[in-house]
Write an enzyme that holds these catalytic residues in place. Structure first.
Site, mmCIF file in Angstrom:
data_model
loop_
_atom_site.group_PDB
_atom_site.id
_atom_site.type_symbol
_atom_site.label_atom_id
_atom_site.label_comp_id
_atom_site.label_asym_id
_atom_site.label_seq_id
_atom_site.Cartn_x
_atom_site.Cartn_y
_atom_site.Cartn_z
ATOM 1 C CG LEU A 223 23.442 -57.692 31.481
ATOM 2 C CD1 LEU A 223 22.864 -59.098 31.558
ATOM 3 C CD2 LEU A 223 24.892 -57.745 30.984
ATOM 4 C CB SER B 77 34.707 -42.598 25.176
ATOM 5 O OG SER B 77 34.271 -42.100 23.911
ATOM 6 C CE LYS C 81 32.708 -40.610 27.420
ATOM 7 N NZ LYS C 81 31.354 -40.978 27.523
ATOM 8 C CG HIS D 284 35.612 -37.912 25.282
ATOM 9 N ND1 HIS D 284 34.324 -38.242 24.890
ATOM 10 C CD2 HIS D 284 36.428 -38.483 24.363
ATOM 11 C CE1 HIS D 284 34.379 -38.973 23.792
ATOM 12 N NE2 HIS D 284 35.636 -39.143 23.458
ATOM 13 C CG ASN D 285 30.757 -37.337 26.407
ATOM 14 O OD1 ASN D 285 31.743 -38.012 26.110
ATOM 15 N ND2 ASN D 285 29.597 -37.886 26.677
ATOM 16 C CD GLU E 90 30.609 -37.521 21.880
ATOM 17 O OE1 GLU E 90 31.410 -38.292 22.428
ATOM 18 O OE2 GLU E 90 29.374 -37.626 22.017
ATOM 19 C CE1 TYR E 91 27.104 -33.832 24.047
ATOM 20 C CE2 TYR E 91 25.767 -31.854 23.952
ATOM 21 C CZ TYR E 91 25.923 -33.157 24.350
ATOM 22 O OH TYR E 91 24.912 -33.778 25.030
#
Ligand code: 6PG
Length: 475
Positions: free
Chosen positions: A9, A128, A182, A185-186, A189-190
């Site tokens: 959590l 994401s 993913k 994707h990152n 993103e960078y």
């Protein structure tokens, strides 16, 4: 009984659980420290009715209706193996372990194989969108067996972001494909973030613009072809005034960037596949260099700071800003061309059959790199099916024809002024190399053959020349 279980959590896990609960699913939740579970339930308001707190992993497994889907949302690495192992002990055939963290896809491949041998399905799901996305609609990239995904697709589709009503959730391939996508994707993103930061650097140091002025520029760009979440938040970030100092907060943020690993993995996988992803690589390296604050300070003392003022090198301020906007667009095309190229090569290498058009579509909303530009990429895939390099197809070729001059101008001006623009420079070099019919690798081949007898091909002649007559030139 609960529809789904969720372990961990932390920020992402808690928000995913709330999102599922809000969509009407009953979610059994577990956290290693029970206090966190209690606090989570106490703060869940009316959604608590759809949440079942569990004190043990055994309890969690018993609470979820078989065939059990259980999401693991813990720190990537050993923690995933630990939790998966305990859960698996309570699992029966048909149950599904779902790792929704930022796992290395190589770990996911291993886990898929390990659990398949024990009759348990393992899905590696890239999620994401950060905290906000997890709570109200992330982009979801799933990897694993189709039948396993089909059993949980409704839940992930329900919680995902929607682009004009189309859900941003899909199974992109088998085994580690979801986490691989993913990761790329990152990497993108960078690259996006680094190029935005470089343009910010030119505005701040080359044009002496204030944070609110730059915020206004980014806000304006967010109405044009650069429209994207990252441009939007750049404007927002630059607007924020620190209540402690009364100055723009960004001015007091230490200039060393963190990185958790996905960008680096992205560059490493690109290298491993032999795909030039130079903009992503430059962005990762720029973060590493940013972390060397002490060395940078010493370097400036040693070599002196350059006079960064552009002094009209790119025209007046209005012209300069237009050129910067175009340069960013050109850089972005190169970075995305590279990211999609890496995915295409991975797809071929591992027989994944990655649906690149679908990937572009599920990146249009929810994720960190969501943008108008991704809608253009999605449309091109719909039109063309396969694309060998984004730079070579419309509308991107047209965009590059007009914007590459701006990228060149920016990189040249920045170089003369000592403003570091590693990602933009890499994008320009990638563009230039990609449209150079006769490269300089003839000399490289000759050198390789000279010292290593590696052979070379002769233009217009079939076969390999075993060794050149280099001895003739010896002294
Ligand atoms: C996302 C983000 C998310 C996270 C990364 C950033 O898509 O929601 O990419 O995964 O912010 O972990 O990682 P760095 O710490 O490496 O920047």
């Amino acid at each position: 009984m609960a529809d789904i279980g969720l372990v961990g959590l932390g920020v992402m896990g808690a928000n995913l659980a709330l999102n599922m609960a809000e969509k009407g699913y009953s979610v059994a939740v577990y956290n290693r420290t029970t206090e966190k579970t209690d606090a989570f339930i106490a703060n869940a308001g009316s959604l608590a009715a759809n949440l079942v707190p569990c004190k043990t992993l055994t309890g969690l497994a018993e609470t979820v209706r078989p065939p059990r889907p259980i999401v693991i949302m813990v720190k990537a690495g050993e923690a995933v193996d630990e939790q998966a192992e305990v859960l698996a002990a309570h699992f029966s055939a048909g149950d599904i372990l779902i790792d929704a963290g930022n796992a290395n896809f190589r770990d996911t491949r291993r886990r898929v194989a390990t659990y398949a041998a024990r009759g348990i399905d393992f899905l590696g799901v890239g999620v994401s969108g950060g905290e906000e996305g997890a709570r109200h609609g992330p982009s979801v990239m799933a990897g694993g067996k189709k039948e396993a995904w089909d059993r949980v697709a409704d839940i992930f589709t329900a919680i995902s972001a929607k682009f004009h009503g189309e859900p941003c959730a899909a199974r992109v391939g088998p085994e580690g494909a979801g986490h691989f996508v993913k990761t790329i994707h990152n990497g993108i993103e960078y690259a996006d973030m680094q190029m935005i930061a470089e343009v910010y650097g030119i505005m701040r140091d080359g044009l002496a613009m204030t944070a609110p002025e730059m915020a206004a520029v980014f806000a304006e760009w967010n109405d044009g072809p650069l429209k994207s979440y990252l441009i939007e938040i750049s404007a927002k970030v630059l607007e924020v005034v620190d209540p402690l100092t009364g100055r723009p907060l960004v001015e007091d943020i230490l200039d060393t960037a963190g990185q958790k690993g996905t960008g680096r993995w992205s560059a490493m996988e690109a290298q491993d596949l032999g795909v030039p992803a130079t903009v992503i690589e430059a962005a990762v390296a720029a973060r590493s260099l940013s972390a060397r604050k002490t060395e940078r300070v010493a370097g400036e003392a040693l070599f002196g700071a350059s006079d960064k003022a552009l002094k009209g090198a790119l025209g007046d301020k209005e012209q300069t800003l237009r050129i910067l906007e175009e340069a960013l667009l050109a850089g972005k095309i190169a970075a995305y061309a590279q990211g999609f190229d890496v995915m295409a090569r991975a797809s071929e290498t591992w027989n994944w059959d990655l649906p690149l058009g679908t990937i572009a579509r599920i990146w249009r909303a929810g994720c960190i790199i969501r943008s108008a530009f991704l809608d253009d990429i999605a449309s091109s895939y719909t039109l063309m099916g396969t694309i060998s390099n984004l730079m070579m197809v419309e509308p991107f070729t047209g965009m590059l024809r007009s914007s590459n001059r701006s990228l060149r101008g920016v990189v040249a001006a920045a170089a003369l002024k000592g403003i570091a623009v590693p990602a933009l420079s890499s994008a320009l070099a990638y563009f230039d190399l990609s449209r150079t019919a006769r490269s300089t690798a003839d000399l490289t081949q000759a050198q390789r053959d000279f010292f290593g007898a590696h052979g070379f091909e002769r233009i217009g002649a079939p076969g390999i020349v075993a060794h050149g007559p280099w001895a003739m030139s010896a002294g």
